[in-house]
Design an enzyme around this catalytic site. Structure first.
Site, PDB file in Angstrom:
ATOM      1  N   LYS A 124       8.905 -25.422  -5.081  1.00 51.30           N
ATOM      2  CA  LYS A 124       8.276 -24.242  -5.990  1.00 51.30           C
ATOM      3  C   LYS A 124       6.850 -24.193  -6.190  1.00 51.30           C
ATOM      4  O   LYS A 124       6.057 -23.390  -6.085  1.00 51.30           O
ATOM      5  CB  LYS A 124       9.066 -24.135  -7.072  1.00 51.30           C
ATOM      6  CG  LYS A 124      10.597 -23.702  -6.832  1.00 51.30           C
ATOM      7  CD  LYS A 124      11.642 -24.056  -8.136  1.00 51.30           C
ATOM      8  CE  LYS A 124      13.031 -23.383  -7.680  1.00 51.30           C
ATOM      9  NZ  LYS A 124      13.821 -23.940  -8.757  1.00 51.30           N
ATOM     10  N   ASP A 165      13.837 -16.568 -13.848  1.00 53.00           N
ATOM     11  CA  ASP A 165      15.069 -17.047 -13.259  1.00 53.00           C
ATOM     12  C   ASP A 165      16.256 -16.051 -13.453  1.00 53.00           C
ATOM     13  O   ASP A 165      17.210 -15.911 -12.581  1.00 53.00           O
ATOM     14  CB  ASP A 165      15.436 -18.385 -13.660  1.00 53.00           C
ATOM     15  CG  ASP A 165      15.337 -19.498 -12.639  1.00 53.00           C
ATOM     16  OD1 ASP A 165      15.330 -19.242 -11.380  1.00 53.00           O
ATOM     17  OD2 ASP A 165      15.911 -20.723 -12.988  1.00 53.00           O
ATOM     18  N   GLN A 214      14.508 -26.602 -14.654  1.00 49.88           N
ATOM     19  CA  GLN A 214      15.307 -26.588 -13.253  1.00 49.88           C
ATOM     20  C   GLN A 214      16.537 -27.209 -13.765  1.00 49.88           C
ATOM     21  O   GLN A 214      16.681 -28.148 -14.599  1.00 49.88           O
ATOM     22  CB  GLN A 214      14.514 -27.833 -12.770  1.00 49.88           C
ATOM     23  CG  GLN A 214      15.209 -28.319 -11.303  1.00 49.88           C
ATOM     24  CD  GLN A 214      15.142 -26.925 -10.261  1.00 49.88           C
ATOM     25  OE1 GLN A 214      14.295 -26.389 -10.131  1.00 49.88           O
ATOM     26  NE2 GLN A 214      16.301 -26.818  -9.555  1.00 49.88           N
TER      27      GLN A 214
END
Ligand code: NAP
Length: 281
Positions: free
Chosen positions: A52, A119, A96
């Site tokens: 990422k 997200d 995460q």
């Protein structure tokens, strides 16, 4: 033989467009920023986070990885998130997953400012999606929708079957397909006659996390098959949930693993960060 949906190629194309957009934004002194918080040493997560960061830097996003030790308490993590919620340098905040067992994932997701939730996992963003007015969309199903669009795959009136009902993939995927007027069937580990249901699908999305689970018996001739799975085989090789060699000759379109859904997931994260920087500037 199916046409392969090349997620890597599409992701590169979108990332190149994003890089141009970011360059223009920088001329106006807007620098999109993304912070990724990772707790603990999970090796798969470490790889995802590095990927990422690399992709974010490639398109010109200011990116930061905040690595916290495995013993970080929930309170400490929540305090960190509160700081980033206020920090104007960051237009996107991502924690995460999975988190260590002593931390409540739901509490953490809810602590992120929904406006910075690139997200798309916050219940507020999930709610907007559910009523058909999405603001932030979970990146994996969002990336899959971009693939359908790029390959001109018709969804209206099609029988779409999703295997897997997670909050991050299966459920939002169903909603996005429904918004495009597909007829959606959700299946999961308690579904009876899964093979028969899957075999009726024009569009089959598989997100279960079981290597090579979907064989040719699950697939109708001419179906579009999207493989979200990322699993390791006995030799440590990355494999999907779909037995590609067996299914590809039957399908009309298929995503490979790797170079399928994965690169698109990251790209949608970048896209939502850039869009947010524009919006929150
Ligand atoms: P998850 O939260 O573990 O959910 C798995 C889902 O699959 C559950 O709904 C489960 O049913 C269902 N399932 C499990 N075994 C099944 C079976 N034998 N038959 C039918 N359904 C079954 O998984 P996830 O987070 O959605 O991830 C799924 C896979 O996608 C994993 O391999 C993950 O690594 C991968 N992934 C890839 C990306 C990417 O960017 N490429 C992104 C996210 C996830 P129940 O609900 O009944 O338990």
């Amino acid at each position: 033989m199916a046409q392969i949906i090349n997620g890597r190629e599409l992701a590169d194309k979108i990332q190149a467009e994003l890089a141009m957009e970011v360059a223009e934004m920088k001329e106006k002194n807007i620098v999109p920023g993304l912070v990724v918080i990772i707790v603990g040493e999970d090796s798969a997560s470490q790889i995802y986070v590095r990927n990422k960061e690399k992709s974010a830097e490639k398109v010109g996003i200011f990116s930061k990885i905040d690595r916290l030790p495995a013993e970080t308490t929930e309170q400490e993590l929540l305090a960190k998130i509160a700081t980033y919620n206020q920090d104007e340098h960051f237009h996107g905040i991502l924690v995460q997953l999975p988190l260590p067992a002593h931390i409540n994932e739901e509490e953490v997701i809810q602590a992120i400012d929904p406006q910075k939730d690139v997200d798309g996992f916050h219940p507020i963003n999930m709610g907007h999606l559910l009523i058909g007015k999405p603001i932030k969309i979970p990146c994996t199903p969002y990336g899959i929708m971009k693939m359908f669009e790029a390959y001109d795959i018709e969804l209206e009136g099609k029988n779409a079957v999703i295997i897997g009902r997670s909050n991050i993939v299966g459920k939002p995927m169903a909603q996005l397909l429904l918004m495009e007027n597909a007829t959606v069937t959700m299946t999961h580990s308690r579904t009876k006659n899964l093979k028969e249901i899957a075999k009726a699908a024009d569009i089959l999305v598989v997100a279960i996390g079981k290597g090579h689970f979907v064989t040719k018996e699950f697939v109708k001739e001419g179906a579009v098959v999207i493989d979200v799975g990322m699993n390791r085989d006995a030799n440590g090789k990355l494999i999907g949930d779909v037995k590609f060699d067996e299914v590809a000759p039957l399908a009309s379109y298929i995503t490979p693993v790797p170079k399928g859904v994965g690169p698109m997931t990251i790209t949608m994260l970048l896209e939502q960060t850039v869009a947010n920087a524009r919006k929150l500037k």
